[in-house]
Design a protein around this motif. Structure first.
Motif, PDB file in Angstrom:
ATOM      1  N   PHE A  56      67.545  54.024   2.408  1.00 29.82           N
ATOM      2  CA  PHE A  56      67.812  55.454   2.337  1.00 29.82           C
ATOM      3  C   PHE A  56      69.281  55.696   2.710  1.00 29.82           C
ATOM      4  N   PRO A  57      69.904  56.724   2.165  1.00 28.80           N
ATOM      5  CA  PRO A  57      69.399  57.624   1.113  1.00 28.80           C
ATOM      6  C   PRO A  57      69.201  56.877  -0.204  1.00 28.80           C
ATOM      7  N   ASP A  58      68.746  57.596  -1.226  1.00 27.99           N
ATOM      8  CA  ASP A  58      68.403  56.956  -2.493  1.00 27.99           C
ATOM      9  C   ASP A  58      69.553  56.153  -3.088  1.00 27.99           C
ATOM     10  N   ILE A  59      70.775  56.597  -2.881  1.00 30.31           N
ATOM     11  CA  ILE A  59      71.925  55.897  -3.463  1.00 30.31           C
ATOM     12  C   ILE A  59      72.058  54.490  -2.911  1.00 30.31           C
ATOM     13  N   ALA A  60      71.530  54.267  -1.687  1.00 30.15           N
ATOM     14  CA  ALA A  60      71.603  52.935  -1.071  1.00 30.15           C
ATOM     15  C   ALA A  60      70.696  51.932  -1.774  1.00 30.15           C
ATOM     16  N   LYS A  61      69.728  52.429  -2.548  1.00 30.31           N
ATOM     17  CA  LYS A  61      68.806  51.542  -3.252  1.00 30.31           C
ATOM     18  C   LYS A  61      69.485  50.816  -4.415  1.00 30.31           C
ATOM     19  N   ASP A  62      70.635  51.329  -4.847  1.00 31.29           N
ATOM     20  CA  ASP A  62      71.316  50.738  -5.999  1.00 31.29           C
ATOM     21  C   ASP A  62      72.124  49.497  -5.650  1.00 31.29           C
ATOM     22  N   THR A  63      72.364  49.261  -4.364  1.00 34.01           N
ATOM     23  CA  THR A  63      73.165  48.105  -3.952  1.00 34.01           C
ATOM     24  C   THR A  63      72.338  46.828  -4.053  1.00 34.01           C
ATOM     25  N   LYS A  64      72.760  45.923  -4.908  1.00 31.89           N
ATOM     26  CA  LYS A  64      72.054  44.658  -5.108  1.00 31.89           C
ATOM     27  C   LYS A  64      72.650  43.576  -4.209  1.00 31.89           C
ATOM     28  N   SER A  65      71.774  42.857  -3.523  1.00 33.40           N
ATOM     29  CA  SER A  65      72.241  41.789  -2.642  1.00 33.40           C
ATOM     30  C   SER A  65      72.737  40.606  -3.464  1.00 33.40           C
ATOM     31  N   ARG A  66      73.824  40.015  -2.974  1.00 29.06           N
ATOM     32  CA  ARG A  66      74.402  38.864  -3.658  1.00 29.06           C
ATOM     33  C   ARG A  66      74.210  37.604  -2.818  1.00 29.06           C
ATOM     34  N   LYS A  67      74.061  36.469  -3.497  1.00 29.03           N
ATOM     35  CA  LYS A  67      73.841  35.209  -2.782  1.00 29.03           C
ATOM     36  C   LYS A  67      74.999  34.872  -1.846  1.00 29.03           C
ATOM     37  N   LYS A  68      76.195  35.351  -2.170  1.00 30.98           N
ATOM     38  CA  LYS A  68      77.359  35.089  -1.323  1.00 30.98           C
ATOM     39  C   LYS A  68      77.707  36.304  -0.470  1.00 30.98           C
ATOM     40  N   GLY A  69      76.800  37.299  -0.438  1.00 30.40           N
ATOM     41  CA  GLY A  69      77.061  38.517   0.307  1.00 30.40           C
ATOM     42  C   GLY A  69      76.778  38.364   1.791  1.00 30.40           C
ATOM     43  N   PHE A  70      77.145  39.396   2.563  1.00 31.46           N
ATOM     44  CA  PHE A  70      76.984  39.368   4.014  1.00 31.46           C
ATOM     45  C   PHE A  70      75.512  39.397   4.423  1.00 31.46           C
ATOM     46  N   ALA A  71      74.690  40.146   3.678  1.00 29.59           N
ATOM     47  CA  ALA A  71      73.264  40.226   4.020  1.00 29.59           C
ATOM     48  C   ALA A  71      72.623  38.848   3.906  1.00 29.59           C
ATOM     49  N   TYR A  72      72.958  38.132   2.860  1.00 27.78           N
ATOM     50  CA  TYR A  72      72.403  36.793   2.674  1.00 27.78           C
ATOM     51  C   TYR A  72      72.929  35.848   3.757  1.00 27.78           C
ATOM     52  N   LYS A  73      74.176  36.049   4.160  1.00 31.16           N
ATOM     53  CA  LYS A  73      74.760  35.231   5.235  1.00 31.16           C
ATOM     54  C   LYS A  73      73.993  35.448   6.542  1.00 31.16           C
ATOM     55  N   ALA A  74      73.670  36.708   6.833  1.00 29.51           N
ATOM     56  CA  ALA A  74      72.921  37.020   8.054  1.00 29.51           C
ATOM     57  C   ALA A  74      71.521  36.409   7.994  1.00 29.51           C
ATOM     58  N   LEU A  75      70.911  36.410   6.811  1.00 32.35           N
ATOM     59  CA  LEU A  75      69.577  35.837   6.635  1.00 32.35           C
ATOM     60  C   LEU A  75      69.586  34.341   6.934  1.00 32.35           C
ATOM     61  N   VAL A  76      70.552  33.637   6.366  1.00 35.39           N
ATOM     62  CA  VAL A  76      70.612  32.180   6.494  1.00 35.39           C
ATOM     63  C   VAL A  76      71.064  31.749   7.889  1.00 35.39           C
ATOM     64  N   SER A  77      72.079  32.430   8.420  1.00 35.30           N
ATOM     65  CA  SER A  77      72.642  32.041   9.714  1.00 35.30           C
ATOM     66  C   SER A  77      71.830  32.539  10.908  1.00 35.30           C
ATOM     67  N   LYS A  78      71.013  33.587  10.676  1.00 34.25           N
ATOM     68  CA  LYS A  78      70.244  34.242  11.742  1.00 34.25           C
ATOM     69  C   LYS A  78      71.172  34.798  12.828  1.00 34.25           C
ATOM     70  N   ASN A  90      86.770  41.615  -0.523  1.00 33.46           N
ATOM     71  CA  ASN A  90      85.690  41.201  -1.423  1.00 33.46           C
ATOM     72  C   ASN A  90      84.358  41.869  -1.101  1.00 33.46           C
ATOM     73  N   ILE A  91      84.392  42.949  -0.332  1.00 30.10           N
ATOM     74  CA  ILE A  91      83.164  43.664   0.003  1.00 30.10           C
ATOM     75  C   ILE A  91      82.499  44.168  -1.272  1.00 30.10           C
ATOM     76  N   HIS A  92      81.204  44.340  -1.242  1.00 24.24           N
ATOM     77  CA  HIS A  92      80.450  44.802  -2.415  1.00 24.24           C
ATOM     78  C   HIS A  92      81.126  46.061  -2.984  1.00 24.24           C
ATOM     79  N   PRO A  93      81.511  46.038  -4.278  1.00 17.98           N
ATOM     80  CA  PRO A  93      82.217  47.183  -4.881  1.00 17.98           C
ATOM     81  C   PRO A  93      81.460  48.504  -4.774  1.00 17.98           C
ATOM     82  N   GLU A  94      80.127  48.460  -4.825  1.00 25.88           N
ATOM     83  CA  GLU A  94      79.346  49.694  -4.721  1.00 25.88           C
ATOM     84  C   GLU A  94      79.497  50.319  -3.340  1.00 25.88           C
ATOM     85  N   LEU A  95      79.607  49.500  -2.320  1.00 25.86           N
ATOM     86  CA  LEU A  95      79.794  50.016  -0.961  1.00 25.86           C
ATOM     87  C   LEU A  95      81.161  50.662  -0.825  1.00 25.86           C
ATOM     88  N   ARG A  96      82.170  50.035  -1.396  1.00 26.01           N
ATOM     89  CA  ARG A  96      83.524  50.591  -1.327  1.00 26.01           C
ATOM     90  C   ARG A  96      83.591  51.931  -2.057  1.00 26.01           C
TER      91      ARG A  96
END
Length: 233
Positions: A56-78, A90-96
């Motif tokens: 949320f909000p709805d616009i946040a649903k459009d951001t697709k996670s990338r294998k080299k993105g920060f979210a994936y890094k947090a998942l793998v590294s814990k 190199n931050i996700h262009p949609e976030l910028r």
């Protein structure tokens, strides 16, 4: 002390009996409220993939996670960390494009198993602090336990549904050969019951065990009818 009470209050909401969709929504909204953020997302490992389960909000649903993105890094590294978007070209262009200035990434794990990531984002120029990161790390522990509890409950429910489907199916399938077996046992019993031979004793014992098995099948069907509400115990 006030922030501890807020975390405790937010954590208590996760202990309520919630379905998965409501739980993910509650986690995202409570996390954003704790650090006064603007966007909340919950991403989980599901069916071998890393998927967005709530945002949320709805616009946040459009951001697709990338294998080299920060979210994936947090998942793998814990590891939990803060990202200042102004320092990462190199931050996700949609976030910028949305003007996201600061992001908190909180891994969600249970017994060393990485389950997902909680993401909280802010539009304002104020950057998230280490204290706010620590707040969400503690809240993330509550969230991880709540998610695992809900997943375990869903798994148990699916197992019960499979059991309830299997019992009547197996019972009905067993009835067909049992009918044939019963017929032959009755035929043999009628011919040999008057003969005091070893074979006659075997047939009588076989007849008794056949009745026990037939009764067991009937009881399984009755139990299933009770479970699905078609029969009162």
């Amino acid at each position: 002390m006030e922030i501890i009470e807020k975390i405790y209050t937010a954590g208590l909401k996760l202990l309520e009996p919630l379905d998965a969709a409501t739980l993910y929504k509650t986690i995202a909204h409570e996390a954003v409220k704790l650090v006064e953020g603007d966007e909340g997302r919950v991403l989980l490992r599901q069916n071998g993939d890393f998927q967005l389960v709530y945002a949320f909000p709805d616009i946040a649903k459009d951001t697709k996670s990338r294998k080299k993105g920060f979210a994936y890094k947090a998942l793998v590294s814990k590891q939990a960390f803060i990202v200042d978007t102004s320092k990462h070209p190199n931050i996700h262009p949609e976030l910028r494009e949305r003007g996201v200035k600061s992001i908190l990434f909180i891994p969600l794990s249970h017994k060393k198993e990485s389950m997902g990531v909680l993401v909280v984002q802010s539009y304002v120029d104020k950057k998230f602090s280490q204290a706010e990161l620590d707040i969400l790390k503690l809240f993330g522990s509550f969230a991880s336990l709540a998610i695992r509890k809900t997943q375990a409950f869903d798994e148990a429910q699916r197992a019960l549904e499979i059991r309830d489907r299997f019992i009547p199916l197996a019972a009905h399938e067993l009835r067909t050969p049992m009918t044939t077996i019963s017929g032959y046992i009755q035929l043999l019993n009628s011919r040999m019951s008057k003969h005091d031979t070893q074979e006659g004793k075997w047939i009588r014992e076989l007849s008794i065990e056949n009745k026990r098995l037939t009764n067991l099948i009937s009881e399984l069907l009755e139990v299933n009818r009770i479970n699905v509400g078609k029969m009162e115990f």
